[in-house]
Design a protein around this motif. Structure first.
Motif, short mmCIF file in Angstrom:
data_model
loop_
_atom_site.label_atom_id
_atom_site.label_comp_id
_atom_site.label_asym_id
_atom_site.label_seq_id
_atom_site.Cartn_x
_atom_site.Cartn_y
_atom_site.Cartn_z
N LYS A 1 0.84 -1.21 0.00
CA LYS A 1 0.00 0.00 0.00
C LYS A 1 0.87 1.25 0.00
O LYS A 1 0.60 2.21 -0.74
N THR A 2 1.91 1.27 0.82
CA THR A 2 2.81 2.42 0.89
C THR A 2 3.45 2.66 -0.46
O THR A 2 3.56 3.81 -0.92
N LYS A 3 3.90 1.60 -1.12
CA LYS A 3 4.53 1.74 -2.44
C LYS A 3 3.53 2.27 -3.47
O LYS A 3 3.85 3.16 -4.26
N ASP B 1 0.84 4.04 -2.92
CA ASP B 1 0.53 5.43 -2.58
C ASP B 1 1.67 6.36 -2.99
O ASP B 1 1.44 7.45 -3.52
N SER B 2 2.92 5.92 -2.76
CA SER B 2 4.07 6.78 -3.07
C SER B 2 4.21 7.02 -4.58
O SER B 2 4.73 8.04 -5.00
N LYS B 3 3.71 6.07 -5.37
CA LYS B 3 3.76 6.21 -6.83
C LYS B 3 2.51 6.89 -7.38
O LYS B 3 2.39 7.11 -8.58
N GLY B 4 1.56 7.19 -6.49
CA GLY B 4 0.32 7.84 -6.93
C GLY B 4 -0.59 6.92 -7.72
O GLY B 4 -1.42 7.38 -8.50
N THR C 1 5.02 -2.20 -9.28
CA THR C 1 4.83 -0.86 -8.70
C THR C 1 6.10 -0.04 -8.84
O THR C 1 6.05 1.14 -9.21
N ASN C 2 7.25 -0.63 -8.56
CA ASN C 2 8.52 0.08 -8.66
C ASN C 2 8.79 0.58 -10.07
O ASN C 2 9.51 1.56 -10.27
#
Length: 67
Positions: free
Chosen positions: A18-20, A22-25, A64-65
């Motif tokens: 979830k954090t990843k 969110d950080s990528k929008g 995600t990355n």
């Protein structure tokens, strides 16, 4: 971007993904319904579906990355 669904129970790996996201929008819908997960054959979480492609934790983090 397409439809993205995160199946999660709030476990540590779920929180990392979830954090990843969110950080990528990346916009996603989070599903916490265990009965629905079981109906879909999901027995470990998190699972990320993007455009009907199912990704387990490692694959989802890699995807995600790269977004």
């Amino acid at each position: 971007m397409g439809d993205t669904i995160l199946y999660s129970t709030g476990c540590p790996k779920c929180k990392v993904l979830k954090t990843k996201l969110d950080s990528k929008g990346i916009k996603y819908t989070e599903v916490n319904d265990v009965e629905e997960m079981l109906r879909l054959g999901i027995d470990t979480v998190p699972v990320l579906f993007h455009n009907n492609t199912r990704m387990e934790f490692k694959e989802a983090v890699d995807w995600t990355n790269n977004q």
